[in-house]
Design a protein around this motif. Structure first.
Motif, PDB file in Angstrom:
ATOM      1  N   ILE A  50       1.053  -1.265  -0.133  1.00 20.78           N
ATOM      2  CA  ILE A  50       0.031  -0.064  -0.079  1.00 20.78           C
ATOM      3  C   ILE A  50       0.727   1.347  -0.110  1.00 20.78           C
ATOM      4  N   ARG A  51       0.865   1.774  -1.104  1.00 22.00           N
ATOM      5  CA  ARG A  51       1.708   3.247  -1.337  1.00 22.00           C
ATOM      6  C   ARG A  51       0.888   4.458  -0.723  1.00 22.00           C
ATOM      7  N   CYS A  52       1.767   5.167  -0.043  1.00 26.40           N
ATOM      8  CA  CYS A  52       1.159   6.320   0.671  1.00 26.40           C
ATOM      9  C   CYS A  52       2.117   7.165   0.796  1.00 26.40           C
ATOM     10  N   ASP A  53       1.800   8.650   0.741  1.00 24.08           N
ATOM     11  CA  ASP A  53       2.851   9.719   1.154  1.00 24.08           C
ATOM     12  C   ASP A  53       2.469  10.145   2.632  1.00 24.08           C
ATOM     13  N   ALA A  54       3.231  11.033   3.244  1.00 23.84           N
ATOM     14  CA  ALA A  54       3.289  11.403   4.684  1.00 23.84           C
ATOM     15  C   ALA A  54       1.914  12.263   4.814  1.00 23.84           C
ATOM     16  N   ALA A  55       1.795  13.206   4.000  1.00 22.59           N
ATOM     17  CA  ALA A  55       0.571  14.090   4.151  1.00 22.59           C
ATOM     18  C   ALA A  55      -0.767  13.227   3.961  1.00 22.59           C
ATOM     19  N   SER A  56      -0.884  12.235   3.275  1.00 23.74           N
ATOM     20  CA  SER A  56      -2.129  11.379   3.455  1.00 23.74           C
ATOM     21  C   SER A  56      -2.090  10.484   4.578  1.00 23.74           C
ATOM     22  N   MET A  57      -0.946   9.869   4.899  1.00 21.56           N
ATOM     23  CA  MET A  57      -0.765   9.135   6.267  1.00 21.56           C
ATOM     24  C   MET A  57      -1.318   9.734   7.398  1.00 21.56           C
ATOM     25  N   ARG A  58      -0.922  11.262   7.454  1.00 25.89           N
ATOM     26  CA  ARG A  58      -1.530  12.132   8.511  1.00 25.89           C
ATOM     27  C   ARG A  58      -2.965  12.217   8.524  1.00 25.89           C
ATOM     28  N   LYS A  59      -3.401  12.425   7.274  1.00 26.04           N
ATOM     29  CA  LYS A  59      -4.982  12.707   7.217  1.00 26.04           C
ATOM     30  C   LYS A  59      -5.704  11.490   7.557  1.00 26.04           C
ATOM     31  N   HIS A  60      -5.149  10.136   6.961  1.00 25.26           N
ATOM     32  CA  HIS A  60      -5.822   8.707   7.352  1.00 25.26           C
ATOM     33  C   HIS A  60      -5.814   8.652   8.853  1.00 25.26           C
ATOM     34  N   MET A  61      -4.676   8.993   9.688  1.00 23.33           N
ATOM     35  CA  MET A  61      -4.694   8.908  11.112  1.00 23.33           C
ATOM     36  C   MET A  61      -5.449   9.870  11.781  1.00 23.33           C
ATOM     37  N   GLU A  62      -5.780  11.073  11.533  1.00 24.89           N
ATOM     38  CA  GLU A  62      -6.658  12.219  11.943  1.00 24.89           C
ATOM     39  C   GLU A  62      -8.046  11.417  12.008  1.00 24.89           C
ATOM     40  N   ARG A  99      -2.798   7.419  -1.736  1.00 22.70           N
ATOM     41  CA  ARG A  99      -2.589   8.634  -1.364  1.00 22.70           C
ATOM     42  C   ARG A  99      -3.919   9.471  -1.438  1.00 22.70           C
ATOM     43  N   LEU A 100      -3.882  10.548  -0.919  1.00 27.40           N
ATOM     44  CA  LEU A 100      -5.216  11.242  -1.030  1.00 27.40           C
ATOM     45  C   LEU A 100      -5.281  11.716  -2.329  1.00 27.40           C
ATOM     46  N   GLY A 101      -6.568  11.472  -3.039  1.00 22.90           N
ATOM     47  CA  GLY A 101      -6.617  12.258  -4.400  1.00 22.90           C
ATOM     48  C   GLY A 101      -6.347  10.980  -5.534  1.00 22.90           C
ATOM     49  N   ALA A 102      -6.137   9.723  -5.114  1.00 25.92           N
ATOM     50  CA  ALA A 102      -5.737   8.730  -5.990  1.00 25.92           C
ATOM     51  C   ALA A 102      -6.915   8.666  -6.960  1.00 25.92           C
ATOM     52  N   ALA A 103      -6.454   8.325  -8.340  1.00 24.36           N
ATOM     53  CA  ALA A 103      -7.357   8.294  -9.318  1.00 24.36           C
ATOM     54  C   ALA A 103      -8.602   7.106  -9.067  1.00 24.36           C
ATOM     55  N   THR A 104      -8.139   5.888  -8.424  1.00 22.36           N
ATOM     56  CA  THR A 104      -8.880   4.870  -8.146  1.00 22.36           C
ATOM     57  C   THR A 104      -8.884   4.815  -6.878  1.00 22.36           C
ATOM     58  N   SER A 105     -10.251   4.469  -6.213  1.00 27.48           N
ATOM     59  CA  SER A 105     -10.157   4.191  -4.734  1.00 27.48           C
ATOM     60  C   SER A 105      -9.369   2.934  -4.361  1.00 27.48           C
ATOM     61  N   LEU A 106      -8.799   3.067  -3.285  1.00 29.21           N
ATOM     62  CA  LEU A 106      -8.136   1.984  -2.617  1.00 29.21           C
ATOM     63  C   LEU A 106      -8.901   0.654  -2.616  1.00 29.21           C
ATOM     64  N   ILE A 107     -10.245   0.714  -2.351  1.00 25.86           N
ATOM     65  CA  ILE A 107     -10.925  -0.704  -2.446  1.00 25.86           C
ATOM     66  C   ILE A 107     -10.979  -1.247  -3.671  1.00 25.86           C
ATOM     67  N   ASP A 108     -11.393  -0.311  -4.668  1.00 23.37           N
ATOM     68  CA  ASP A 108     -11.234  -0.784  -6.218  1.00 23.37           C
ATOM     69  C   ASP A 108     -10.111  -1.514  -6.585  1.00 23.37           C
ATOM     70  N   GLN A 109      -8.780  -0.697  -6.189  1.00 25.11           N
ATOM     71  CA  GLN A 109      -7.353  -0.990  -6.764  1.00 25.11           C
ATOM     72  C   GLN A 109      -7.192  -2.611  -5.911  1.00 25.11           C
ATOM     73  N   THR A 110      -7.537  -2.576  -4.905  1.00 23.27           N
ATOM     74  CA  THR A 110      -7.217  -3.838  -4.072  1.00 23.27           C
ATOM     75  C   THR A 110      -8.253  -4.973  -4.533  1.00 23.27           C
ATOM     76  N   ARG A 111      -9.459  -4.671  -4.867  1.00 22.81           N
ATOM     77  CA  ARG A 111     -10.350  -5.767  -5.365  1.00 22.81           C
ATOM     78  C   ARG A 111      -9.783  -6.204  -6.731  1.00 22.81           C
ATOM     79  N   HIS A 112      -9.276  -5.444  -7.691  1.00 16.99           N
ATOM     80  CA  HIS A 112      -8.975  -5.598  -8.990  1.00 16.99           C
ATOM     81  C   HIS A 112      -7.665  -6.309  -8.885  1.00 16.99           C
ATOM     82  N   ARG A 113      -6.683  -6.167  -7.885  1.00 19.34           N
ATOM     83  CA  ARG A 113      -5.363  -6.913  -7.817  1.00 19.34           C
ATOM     84  C   ARG A 113      -5.713  -8.098  -7.117  1.00 19.34           C
ATOM     85  N   LEU A 114      -6.376  -8.253  -6.268  1.00 16.90           N
ATOM     86  CA  LEU A 114      -6.699  -9.747  -5.519  1.00 16.90           C
ATOM     87  C   LEU A 114      -7.403 -10.525  -6.657  1.00 16.90           C
ATOM     88  N   LYS A 115      -8.158 -10.043  -7.696  1.00 15.33           N
ATOM     89  CA  LYS A 115      -8.731 -10.837  -8.530  1.00 15.33           C
ATOM     90  C   LYS A 115      -7.776 -11.321  -9.349  1.00 15.33           C
TER      91      LYS A 115
END
Length: 119
Positions: A50-62, A99-115
């Protein structure tokens, strides 16, 4: 965590581990042992990074408001300076963008890759 996963595999149940395993995924010996142990139980190993930048990590934690994040948020400069967000494991893996603003949601990316992994 691994022992619980191995218990599940021995019982014929799949297991998904959610943990950084940062040092471990950069150790070819560790990956080889893990792959061998899982193979002996009839299971394959797939790594999703799961790739993430520091600013996005902070926002997810908040947003998460977890007690375990309190020190990190209170000491953000020190914590963020310890992060290497440009590093990915040397082990074979599939990346998803959290990362915040990723073109495809984390859920959709993960679902696609798990398939792809499970196909």
């Amino acid at each position: 965590m691994l022992e619980t996963a191995f218990d599940n595999l021995r019982a014929g149940t799949s297991a998904i581990l959610s943990a950084p395993f940062i040092a471990e995924l950069n150790s070819p010996d560790w990956m080889s042992r893990l792959t061998d142990q899982c193979s002996a139980m009839g299971a394959d190993v797939g790594v999703i990074w799961i790739r993430c930048d520091a600013a996005s990590m902070r926002k997810h934690m908040e947003i998460r408001r977890a007690t375990r994040d309190a020190w990190k948020l209170d000491n953000w400069a020190a914590y963020a300076s310890s992060l290497d967000t440009d590093n990915s494991p040397s082990a074979a893996h599939i990346s998803v963008d959290n990362r915040l603003g990723a073109a495809t949601s984390l859920i959709d990316q993960t679902r696609h890759r798990l398939k792809r992994i499970l196909a």
